[in-house]
Structure formats: structure tokens, C-alpha cells
Design a protein around this motif. Structure first.
Motif, PDB file in Angstrom:
ATOM      1  N   LEU A   1       0.916  -0.997   0.112  1.00  0.00           N
ATOM      2  CA  LEU A   1       0.156   0.323   0.179  1.00  0.00           C
ATOM      3  C   LEU A   1       1.005   1.473  -0.084  1.00  0.00           C
ATOM      4  CD1 LEU A   1      -3.462   1.512   0.346  1.00  0.00           C
ATOM      5  CD2 LEU A   1      -2.646   1.355   2.952  1.00  0.00           C
TER       6      LEU A   1
ATOM      7  N   LEU B   1       0.326   4.289  -2.690  1.00  0.00           N
ATOM      8  CA  LEU B   1       0.145   5.597  -2.504  1.00  0.00           C
ATOM      9  C   LEU B   1       1.637   6.141  -3.661  1.00  0.00           C
ATOM     10  CD1 LEU B   1      -1.226   5.363   0.980  1.00  0.00           C
ATOM     11  CD2 LEU B   1      -1.907   5.665  -1.350  1.00  0.00           C
TER      12      LEU B   1
ATOM     13  N   GLU C   1      -3.266  -0.499  -5.264  1.00  0.00           N
ATOM     14  CA  GLU C   1      -3.557   0.201  -4.062  1.00  0.00           C
ATOM     15  C   GLU C   1      -5.046  -0.713  -2.877  1.00  0.00           C
ATOM     16  OE1 GLU C   1      -5.460   4.173  -2.311  1.00  0.00           O
ATOM     17  OE2 GLU C   1      -5.166   4.638  -4.646  1.00  0.00           O
TER      18      GLU C   1
END
Length: 474
Positions: free
Chosen positions: A176, A180, A237
Motif C-alpha cells: 500500500l 500511494l 492500492e
């Protein structure tokens, strides 16, 4: 086009590219590639969960942990049963029936032997009997040892599930962060490329001799690559966020507004990780418990050649009001009686031939477990070696890509300045931008791979690889 106009146009393209990308091209210590989660205010939106909080939440709520704990309770109950059940082998039999009346004494009776024509009366019976083992030549002890091995296996299985859960959460968290950071980088660069293409189209339409279709193709190719990377990052994501939500049980969460960073870890020699796994890894302990359970089964089979000694007892009573009670103790009266007795009994199975085959079977199964244990140990050593080499490779790759990121950053800045001065062409800047994007993306991917490889090394070796998986950031 005259040189002042050419410089003005190229300077506009360079400025549009340089301004957003300059923020991306800063050093990691200055927050390069910071997570886009910071777009949401700290005082609103879902709560912020760092890696430590997510790990604690996962351990509290993950069903696999609860299932493993249930298996431990079941194994402990089985051990309790092995202690208690052999001493409570008692049976109660109660019955009710009807029988024809029968009168008289052992010498004289007015009724026939089977007086079916007489009135039928109830008959009540109750029988309580059982046995308490005194000596079984090791059968009971072996059964308890097998139950203890089951507990050890269940506890080790819980440790295995926990180690896998920690690895999965860490891997999803790093994924993640990677997604990002990549999205942050691409969001800052994509508008500049789009505007550069629009201005190039305008200049080509105006007949500017300083630009041509090749310049536009280079910009369009760079933009297509950025968009492809953006789609990959969006998918990463969504997948990693869903994994964290499912594993931790937290349905709404944000991660800290921190760029992905290399986990601070110093590798030890490979032999230490192998040694730790062979002694502390949950799978090894499970195999040891399985081997001990098979040894206990072999002990039970060998004890089958010997008898069992037990204390037996019995209390039985029967009452038939319609049948004359024969009070002479030497007369068998199946309708009215009371028996009380206790003694020592021996039960010995003489199936020695068959039991010899049972011993051979248990011995073969024990050898099977031992060889499987050795096979698993070799497989784990290979797995640990591969995990260790993966960490080393990811570390070296991260170092190389970090150096490449810094060099392409310098190239990008130099090209942007040269375009502003009119000493370089647009395609030089496009090449620099593409090289920087590629190097920066590869560096972020290498950080993720290194961190995930470290998490896997800790899982397979059962040895902590770092004291701090995540540094605090502002």
C-alpha cells in the motif's frame, strides 16, 4: 522562429515539467514520494493505522488465530480425557418388561413351566458395573504422551498461523505504501506532460520549425507509460488496502502520511537463520510433535503383547412382584435377585501374531514421519537460503536504483535548465523525464521488495530481523 521566441516556448515546456517534478525529485529524507494519504486531514476521515496498530488489530480479530486457539483447547481436552476416561469405565443398564405370574418353591409349584395363561406382571431390573485399570504395561502412559504431543502440535500451529499473518500484513502494508507513493509521483508529473503535449500540438499547428512530430511522439509515449503505471498503482492500492482490511478486521483505515522507507536491518550470517529455523520454527515443532505421537502409538502397539489388570465391580438387582422370590442362595432366580461383587480381573488378548503386524505397521509409520521430518528440514533450509539471497539481492538492487535515481534526478534538472537556456532540445528533456520516472519507480519497487523479503526471512527463519519495522515520521 527567431531565437527569443524559441527560448520562450522551450522555457515554458521546461517550467511546466520542472515545477511539479522538482518536488518529486527531492531526497528521500525530505519526504520524496510521500504517501497521498496526507491529502485527508488528520482530524477527519478514517483513523490512521500504522504497521504496529494493524498487526495488533490483526492478531485480535483474525479468524485463523481464533481457530488455532480452538484447536489448542480441543487438544487439551483430549489430554484431560486421556487422564480421566480410563478410570470411569462404568456402565448402567436398566430395564422394564412384563412376565406371567409364577408361584411356588424350588420343590413344588402349581404353575406350568411357562405359565402364559397367568396374569402378566411387571419386572424391573438395574445393573451397574465397571472396571478401574491398575496396570496396563504402558498403554495409558503412551496414550497421554500422544495427547501431549497433540497439544504441542496445536500450539505450534498457532505460532505458524501468527507468523504467516504478520508476514501477510507487513507485505500488504508495504504494498500500500508503494502504491500511494507511486500514485503521488505520477499525479505530480502527468499534468505537466499533458500540458506539454498540448503546447507542442499548438506549436506544430503554427508551423514552428523548432518542433516536429517526433517531439510529440516522445511526449505521448512518456505520457502513455505514466498512465500505464498509474493503472498498475491503482490496482495495487485497491488490492493491498483490501488485504489489510480483511486481515486486520478494520474496515476503514488510513496509513500514516509517510514515504516508504528501507527497513533498518543488519543481516546476520545465513547459518544463524538456518539454525534458528531448525530449533524454533513452528513447522519444526509440529513435526517433532508428530514424531512423538507416532512413537507413543508404537509404544501402545508393543504393550499389546501384555495383559491389562483392572479392579472390577458390579451391583445388580431385579424385582418381579408377580413371581415368587426364591431365597435359597443356591437357586438361580432370574426374576428376583441382588448381586454385589468386586475383584481383580485380567484381560489378555492372545492375538500375538496380529499384534506383531501392528507393531511393524506403527514402526513403519514412525520411520515415515522421521524421513518426512528430514525431508522437511532440507526443504526449509533451501527455503531459508532462497529467502536470504532474495533479501541480499533486493538490498543490492535498492542501493543501485537509489544511485540511479539520484543520477537521473541530476540529469533531469540539468536538462530542464538547458532547455530554459536554449542549449538543449525538447527531446533531451523528455528523455530525462522518462529516465527519472523509471528510476524513481524502480527504486520504490526495490524498497518494497527489500522490506517484503525481510518479512519473509523472519517468517521462514523464526528469528527477528529488525527491532523497528517502521520509523516514525512527521
Amino acid at each position: 522562429m527567431r531565437r527569443p521566441a524559441r527560448l520562450l516556448a522551450l522555457s515554458a515546456i521546461a517550467t511546466m515539467l520542472a515545477l511539479p517534478l522538482a518536488a518529486v525529485a527531492q531526497d528521500a529524507g525530505s519526504g520524496e514520494g510521500a504517501s497521498a494519504e496526507g491529502a485527508t486531514s488528520e482530524t477527519s476521515g478514517p483513523p490512521v493505522y500504522d504497521l504496529a496498530k494493524l498487526l495488533r488489530a490483526a492478531e485480535r480479530s483474525y479468524p485463523g488465530i481464533r481457530a488455532a486457539e480452538a484447536r489448542i483447547r480441543a487438544a487439551r481436552a483430549q489430554l484431560d480425557e486421556a487422564w480421566v476416561t480410563p478410570y470411569f469405565q462404568s456402565w448402567v443398564t436398566a430395564g422394564f418388561t412384563l412376565a406371567p405370574e409364577a408361584r411356588g418353591s424350588p420343590i413344588l409349584s402349581p404353575d406350568a413351566q411357562v405359565p402364559l395363561s397367568n396374569p402378566w406382571q411387571p419386572v424391573l431390573g438395574f445393573d451397574f458395573q465397571g472396571a478401574i485399570p491398575l496396570w496396563t504395561f504402558g498403554k495409558l502412559g503412551a496414550a497421554r504422551e500422544a495427547a501431549r504431543a497433540g497439544i504441542r502440535a496445536s500450539e505450534s500451529d498457532r505460532a505458524r498461523v501468527r507468523a504467516q499473518l504478520l508476514y501477510d500484513v507487513r507485505r500488504a502494508y508495504f504494498a500500500l505504501q508503494l502504491a500511494l507513493d507511486v500514485q503521488q509521483m505520477l499525479r505530480e508529473g502527468m499534468p505537466a506532460l499533458e500540458e506539454a503535449i498540448e503546447r507542442t500540438d499548438d506549436r506544430i499547428a503554427e508551423g514552428d520549425p523548432e518542433v516536429d512530430e517526433m517531439d510529440r511522439f516522445r511526449l505521448a509515449a512518456a505520457l502513455s507509460e505514466v498512465r500505464a503505471r498509474q493503472a498498475q498503482a491503482a490496482h495495487l492500492e485497491a488490492s493491498s488496502r483490501a488485504a489489510l482490511q480483511i486481515l486486520s478486521g478494520v474496515r476503514e483505515l488510513r496509513v500514516p502520511d509517510c514515504p516508504i522507507q528501507v527497513v533498518d536491518a543488519r543481516l546476520r550470517p545465513l547459518t544463524q537463520y538456518v539454525s534458528s529455523a531448525m530449533s524454533d520454527r513452528p513447522e519444526v515443532r509440529m513435526l517433532e510433535a508428530a514424531q512423538r505421537a507416532r512413537e507413543a502409538s508404537l509404544d501402545v502397539a508393543r504393550a499389546g503383547f501384555w495383559p491389562d489388570l483392572a479392579l472390577t465391580y458390579r451391583f445388580a438387582i431385579s424385582y418381579a412382584p408377580g413371581i415368587t422370590d426364591q431365597t435359597n442362595p443356591f437357586i438361580i432366580d432370574p426374576a428376583n435377585y441382588m448381586n454385589i461383587g468386586a475383584g481383580i480381573a485380567l484381560r489378555w488378548s492372545l492375538d500375538f501374531w496380529g499384534n506383531a503386524y501392528r507393531v511393524d505397521r506403527e514402526s513403519a509409520l514412525l520411520d515415515d514421519v522421521r524421513m518426512r521430518f528430514e525431508e522437511a528440514r532440507r526443504g526449509m533450509e533451501l527455503e531459508i537460503t532462497d529467502a536470504y539471497n532474495t533479501v541480499v539481492e533486493a538490498r543490492d538492487r535498492e542501493t543501485a536504483f537509489d544511485r540511479g535515481r539520484r543520477e537521473t534526478r541530476a540529469w533531469f534538472i540539468t536538462a530542464a535548465q538547458a532547455v530554459e537556456l536554449g542549449t538543449a532540445e525538447t527531446n533531451d528533456l523528455v528523455d530525462a523525464v522518462r529516465a527519472y520516472f523509471t528510476a524513481r519507480y524502480s527504486h520504490l519497487q526495490a524498497i518494497h521488495d527489500f522490506n517484503s523479503a525481510l518479512a519473509n526471512l523472519e517468517r521462514v527463519s523464526a528469528m527477528p530481523v529488525t527491532d523497528r519495522w517502521e520509523d516514525a515520521c512527521d
